[in-house]
Motif scaffolding. Structure first.
Motif, PDB file in Angstrom:
ATOM      1  N   SER A 273       0.853  -1.266   0.038  1.00 15.58           N
ATOM      2  CA  SER A 273      -0.325   0.101  -0.051  1.00 15.58           C
ATOM      3  C   SER A 273       0.748   1.216  -0.113  1.00 15.58           C
ATOM      4  CB  SER A 273      -0.890  -0.243   1.452  1.00 15.58           C
ATOM      5  OG  SER A 273      -1.492   1.152   1.140  1.00 15.58           O
ATOM      6  N   PRO A 274       0.247   2.377  -0.981  1.00 14.08           N
ATOM      7  CA  PRO A 274       1.719   3.348  -0.439  1.00 14.08           C
ATOM      8  C   PRO A 274       1.021   3.562   1.250  1.00 14.08           C
ATOM      9  CG  PRO A 274      -0.638   3.810  -2.190  1.00 14.08           C
ATOM     10  CD  PRO A 274      -0.556   2.316  -2.199  1.00 14.08           C
ATOM     11  N   ASN A 275       0.302   3.778   1.406  1.00 15.87           N
ATOM     12  CA  ASN A 275      -0.027   4.907   3.016  1.00 15.87           C
ATOM     13  C   ASN A 275       0.727   3.333   3.937  1.00 15.87           C
ATOM     14  OD1 ASN A 275      -0.524   6.963   2.345  1.00 15.87           O
ATOM     15  ND2 ASN A 275      -2.617   5.839   2.056  1.00 15.87           N
ATOM     16  N   GLY A 276       0.876   3.606   5.069  1.00 19.83           N
ATOM     17  CA  GLY A 276       1.385   2.288   5.581  1.00 19.83           C
ATOM     18  C   GLY A 276       2.550   2.869   6.459  1.00 19.83           C
ATOM     19  N   LEU A 277       2.993   2.382   8.213  1.00 17.88           N
ATOM     20  CA  LEU A 277       4.522   3.110   8.704  1.00 17.88           C
ATOM     21  C   LEU A 277       5.318   3.295   8.168  1.00 17.88           C
ATOM     22  CD1 LEU A 277       3.301   0.955  12.216  1.00 17.88           C
ATOM     23  CD2 LEU A 277       2.940   3.550  11.526  1.00 17.88           C
ATOM     24  N   ASP A 278       5.885   4.417   8.282  1.00 16.52           N
ATOM     25  CA  ASP A 278       7.631   4.349   7.743  1.00 16.52           C
ATOM     26  C   ASP A 278       8.321   3.039   8.685  1.00 16.52           C
ATOM     27  OD1 ASP A 278       8.694   5.736   9.764  1.00 16.52           O
ATOM     28  OD2 ASP A 278       8.254   7.778   8.689  1.00 16.52           O
ATOM     29  N   GLY A 279       9.382   3.824   8.916  1.00 13.42           N
ATOM     30  CA  GLY A 279      11.018   2.983   9.084  1.00 13.42           C
ATOM     31  C   GLY A 279      10.566   3.184  10.288  1.00 13.42           C
ATOM     32  N   LYS A 280      11.115   4.772  10.864  1.00 17.54           N
ATOM     33  CA  LYS A 280      11.284   5.214  12.292  1.00 17.54           C
ATOM     34  C   LYS A 280       9.499   4.809  12.434  1.00 17.54           C
ATOM     35  CE  LYS A 280      11.507   9.427  12.154  1.00 17.54           C
ATOM     36  NZ  LYS A 280      11.628  10.986  11.923  1.00 17.54           N
ATOM     37  N   GLU A 281       8.983   4.107  12.219  1.00 17.68           N
ATOM     38  CA  GLU A 281       8.133   4.694  13.014  1.00 17.68           C
ATOM     39  C   GLU A 281       7.590   3.392  13.652  1.00 17.68           C
ATOM     40  OE1 GLU A 281       4.726   7.642  11.260  1.00 17.68           O
ATOM     41  OE2 GLU A 281       4.892   5.388  10.590  1.00 17.68           O
ATOM     42  N   ILE A 282       7.778   2.119  12.724  1.00 13.47           N
ATOM     43  CA  ILE A 282       7.868   0.123  12.673  1.00 13.47           C
ATOM     44  C   ILE A 282       9.107   0.070  13.519  1.00 13.47           C
ATOM     45  CG2 ILE A 282       9.771  -0.019  10.768  1.00 13.47           C
ATOM     46  CD1 ILE A 282       6.257  -1.502  11.799  1.00 13.47           C
ATOM     47  N   CYS A 283      10.442   0.508  13.991  1.00 12.26           N
ATOM     48  CA  CYS A 283      11.435   0.630  14.242  1.00 12.26           C
ATOM     49  C   CYS A 283      11.112   1.109  15.827  1.00 12.26           C
ATOM     50  CB  CYS A 283      12.635   0.891  14.171  1.00 12.26           C
ATOM     51  SG  CYS A 283      13.357   0.263  12.642  1.00 12.26           S
TER      52      CYS A 283
ATOM     53  N   ALA B 275       7.652  -2.625  22.120  1.00 13.16           N
ATOM     54  CA  ALA B 275       6.886  -4.096  22.316  1.00 13.16           C
ATOM     55  C   ALA B 275       8.585  -4.748  23.292  1.00 13.16           C
ATOM     56  CB  ALA B 275       7.397  -5.131  20.565  1.00 13.16           C
ATOM     57  N   GLY B 276       9.749  -4.326  22.925  1.00 15.57           N
ATOM     58  CA  GLY B 276      10.806  -5.563  23.935  1.00 15.57           C
ATOM     59  C   GLY B 276      10.583  -5.163  24.730  1.00 15.57           C
ATOM     60  N   ILE B 277      10.074  -3.474  25.242  1.00 10.00           N
ATOM     61  CA  ILE B 277      10.688  -2.845  26.557  1.00 10.00           C
ATOM     62  C   ILE B 277       9.170  -3.506  27.289  1.00 10.00           C
ATOM     63  CG2 ILE B 277       9.806  -0.246  27.622  1.00 10.00           C
ATOM     64  CD1 ILE B 277      10.933   1.166  25.541  1.00 10.00           C
ATOM     65  N   SER B 278       8.129  -3.695  26.824  1.00 12.85           N
ATOM     66  CA  SER B 278       6.910  -4.923  27.699  1.00 12.85           C
ATOM     67  C   SER B 278       7.357  -5.888  28.650  1.00 12.85           C
ATOM     68  CB  SER B 278       5.805  -4.728  26.947  1.00 12.85           C
ATOM     69  OG  SER B 278       4.942  -5.540  27.045  1.00 12.85           O
ATOM     70  N   ASN B 279       7.668  -5.584  29.705  1.00 12.88           N
ATOM     71  CA  ASN B 279       7.791  -6.398  30.588  1.00 12.88           C
ATOM     72  C   ASN B 279       7.100  -8.063  29.926  1.00 12.88           C
ATOM     73  OD1 ASN B 279       9.996  -5.411  32.012  1.00 12.88           O
ATOM     74  ND2 ASN B 279       8.010  -4.354  33.362  1.00 12.88           N
ATOM     75  N   LYS B 280       5.586  -7.291  29.569  1.00 11.69           N
ATOM     76  CA  LYS B 280       4.913  -8.291  29.421  1.00 11.69           C
ATOM     77  C   LYS B 280       5.269  -9.219  28.406  1.00 11.69           C
ATOM     78  CE  LYS B 280       0.735  -8.094  31.961  1.00 11.69           C
ATOM     79  NZ  LYS B 280      -0.757  -8.074  32.125  1.00 11.69           N
ATOM     80  N   VAL B 281       5.789  -9.283  26.788  1.00 16.67           N
ATOM     81  CA  VAL B 281       5.810  -9.861  25.850  1.00 16.67           C
ATOM     82  C   VAL B 281       7.334 -10.417  25.738  1.00 16.67           C
ATOM     83  CG1 VAL B 281       6.871  -9.612  23.755  1.00 16.67           C
ATOM     84  CG2 VAL B 281       5.550  -7.524  25.076  1.00 16.67           C
TER      85      VAL B 281
ATOM     86  N   ILE C  75      16.480  -3.880   0.928  1.00 14.86           N
ATOM     87  CA  ILE C  75      15.891  -2.917   1.473  1.00 14.86           C
ATOM     88  C   ILE C  75      15.632  -3.629   2.805  1.00 14.86           C
ATOM     89  CG2 ILE C  75      14.550  -2.098   0.094  1.00 14.86           C
ATOM     90  CD1 ILE C  75      16.521  -0.089   1.849  1.00 14.86           C
ATOM     91  N   THR C  76      14.745  -4.739   2.394  1.00 17.42           N
ATOM     92  CA  THR C  76      13.683  -4.828   3.032  1.00 17.42           C
ATOM     93  C   THR C  76      14.357  -5.924   4.231  1.00 17.42           C
ATOM     94  OG1 THR C  76      11.492  -5.349   1.823  1.00 17.42           O
ATOM     95  CG2 THR C  76      11.034  -6.485   3.420  1.00 17.42           C
ATOM     96  N   SER C  77      15.332  -6.505   4.120  1.00 19.20           N
ATOM     97  CA  SER C  77      15.695  -7.213   4.623  1.00 19.20           C
ATOM     98  C   SER C  77      16.573  -6.380   6.161  1.00 19.20           C
ATOM     99  CB  SER C  77      16.921  -8.339   4.299  1.00 19.20           C
ATOM    100  OG  SER C  77      17.896  -7.180   3.570  1.00 19.20           O
ATOM    101  N   MET C  78      17.287  -5.070   5.453  1.00 15.39           N
ATOM    102  CA  MET C  78      17.672  -4.520   6.794  1.00 15.39           C
ATOM    103  C   MET C  78      16.820  -3.556   7.359  1.00 15.39           C
ATOM    104  SD  MET C  78      20.356  -3.058   7.883  1.00 15.39           S
ATOM    105  CE  MET C  78      22.058  -3.011   6.969  1.00 15.39           C
ATOM    106  N   LEU C  79      16.100  -3.869   6.744  1.00 20.33           N
ATOM    107  CA  LEU C  79      14.716  -2.883   7.365  1.00 20.33           C
ATOM    108  C   LEU C  79      13.723  -3.528   8.411  1.00 20.33           C
ATOM    109  CD1 LEU C  79      12.677   0.174   8.594  1.00 20.33           C
ATOM    110  CD2 LEU C  79      11.200  -0.720   6.558  1.00 20.33           C
ATOM    111  N   ILE C  80      13.824  -4.950   8.231  1.00 19.32           N
ATOM    112  CA  ILE C  80      13.629  -5.889   9.398  1.00 19.32           C
ATOM    113  C   ILE C  80      14.715  -6.128   9.984  1.00 19.32           C
ATOM    114  CG2 ILE C  80      12.934  -8.639   8.899  1.00 19.32           C
ATOM    115  CD1 ILE C  80      11.856  -8.912   6.732  1.00 19.32           C
ATOM    116  N   SER C  81      15.975  -6.298   9.653  1.00 20.09           N
ATOM    117  CA  SER C  81      17.440  -6.925  10.100  1.00 20.09           C
ATOM    118  C   SER C  81      17.007  -5.254  12.193  1.00 20.09           C
ATOM    119  CB  SER C  81      17.981  -6.651  10.327  1.00 20.09           C
ATOM    120  OG  SER C  81      18.394  -7.553   8.997  1.00 20.09           O
ATOM    121  N   GLN C  82      16.780  -4.361  10.985  1.00 18.45           N
ATOM    122  CA  GLN C  82      16.561  -2.862  12.331  1.00 18.45           C
ATOM    123  C   GLN C  82      15.377  -3.096  13.436  1.00 18.45           C
ATOM    124  OE1 GLN C  82      16.520   0.947  10.079  1.00 18.45           O
ATOM    125  NE2 GLN C  82      19.494   0.116   9.064  1.00 18.45           N
TER     126      GLN C  82
END
Length: 388
Positions: free
Chosen positions: A248-258, A264-270, A286-293
């Protein structure tokens, strides 16, 4: 430990890893290889686990995939000043049937979560979340799932499970362990009005893309209450990803998804985190680097966890009582982190599985709203759910 289902990381990735700086992540973690076998997990806190299953994708046309590019990208990153130990335990291959893959994933995750190891699952189709959810059957009575996705994925639960309908199965299949389901970043035009209405009727939470983009901190209290976080890469803006991954042309950007991954990581329950709908293509870097980040930020979050949800000691929090719309609302603020919770009263005549006052993570803004006689929506939904 019985991890019969796992295949090692490929030799091409390991050869690539040997050329990296000794300070890179790939040189600092334990890796499942043909030569060394599965690493010892006694002192491991986080594992990376691939699942090469995509047959329940509605668009599946027989293609296979691997996670080599993601691993190559991830291994090149430098770790933060982390105290957590990490292992890459390889992949679960496609089983004879999809159910076999589900079984392998469920069994593997149950062992890991029991050992207090947090799995980061990188997968094909997002229906694997169903197997992730089932891994908790013997571990806890109620589970909260947060789905970072453009769509709710409720689907028609009477039909066979697919990557766009797995939540319906989670809700309706026994044992019923789902307490709350939240969707972050949904886009209205990807969801039928029936699904939007059903989310409302079930008092599940949903946050539109616009809301999340305007204020990414909305995500934090939702994540703080999650046990499972599942992330569909289709939530990303097309400009952020490679050819096959564009949705989709709309969605979360790289900064937002990170930022979402870090919350998610900070949450004690996850206790489990999954990234799904990966579709490699020839221009895949580019996708594999974004997933890595995203994985890097999740691990960073885990390293920043603070135990601030012990309410047995009054010194750990301040208590605030306010009246909103004739409801007495009780808030708690951690003296350690400044994070807020609101109390959900236990209803004595209701036979629910939560036989205690439940504390729901919230924001400082929720408290300010309550002071102005406005009931926080999260509180209202949780209260209604307890009433059902």
């Amino acid at each position: 430990m019985n991890f019969n289902f796992l295949s090692p990381v490929s030799d091409t990735v390991l050869a690539h890893n040997q050329l990296l700086s000794p300070l890179c992540l790939g040189r600092k973690i334990k890796i499942h290889s043909i030569q060394e076998g599965i690493p010892e997990l006694d002192d491991i806190k986080i594992v990376i686990l691939g699942v090469l299953e995509n047959r329940n994708d509605v668009n599946y046309i027989g293609e296979d995939f691997n996670l080599n590019e993601i691993r190559k990208s991830l291994y090149t990153l430098f770790p933060g000043s982390w105290s957590t130990t990490i292992a890459d335990i390889g992949d679960i291959e496609k089983g004879e049937t999809v159910e076999d893959t589900y079984f392998a994933l469920k069994e593997t995750l149950t062992i890991l979560i029991q050992k207090r190891i947090i799995p980061i699952v990188i997968g094909g189709s997002q229906d694997l979340t169903y197997a992730n959810y089932r891994a908790y059957d013997s571990l806890m009575p109620m589970v909260n799932i947060v789905n970072v996705d453009k769509a709710f994925d409720l689907g028609d639960s009477s039909k066979p499970i697919k990557n766009n309908s797995f939540v319906g199965k989670i809700i309706l299949d026994q044992p019923y362990n789902l307490f709350n389901y939240s969707t972050i970043g949904y886009q209205t035009y990807f969801n039928s009005q029936e699904e939007i209405d059903l989310m409302e009727r079930l008092y599940f939470e949903s946050y539109r893309l616009g809301e999340v983009s305007n204020d990414i901190t909305l995500v934090e209290p939702v994540m703080r209450d999650a046990n499972i976080v599942t992330l569909d890469l289709g939530v990303l803006k097309a400009a952020e990803v490679s050819l096959k991954q564009k949705v989709s042309p709309n969605g979360l950007d790289g900064k937002e998804i990170c930022a979402v991954a870090r919350y998610a990581g900070i949450s004690n329950k996850v206790t489990s985190f999954g990234i799904y709908e990966y579709k490699p293509s020839h221009d895949d870097e580019i996708t594999s680097m974004l997933i890595s980040q995203m994985i890097w930020y999740f691990i960073e979050g885990v390293n920043c966890r603070v135990k601030d949800d012990d309410f047995s000691n009054d010194k750990n929090h301040q208590k605030y009582i306010t009246l909103a719309d004739s409801h007495e609302l009780i808030f708690y603020k951690s003296t350690k982190t400044g994070r807020w919770w609101i109390e959900i009263p236990f209803l004595a005549n209701v036979n629910n599985k939560l036989k205690k006052h439940t504390l729901l993570p919230c924001t400082h803004q929720d408290y300010l709203d309550a002071c102005n006689d406005k009931i926080p929506e999260r509180w209202y939904k949780a209260y209604q759910k307890n009433n059902v």
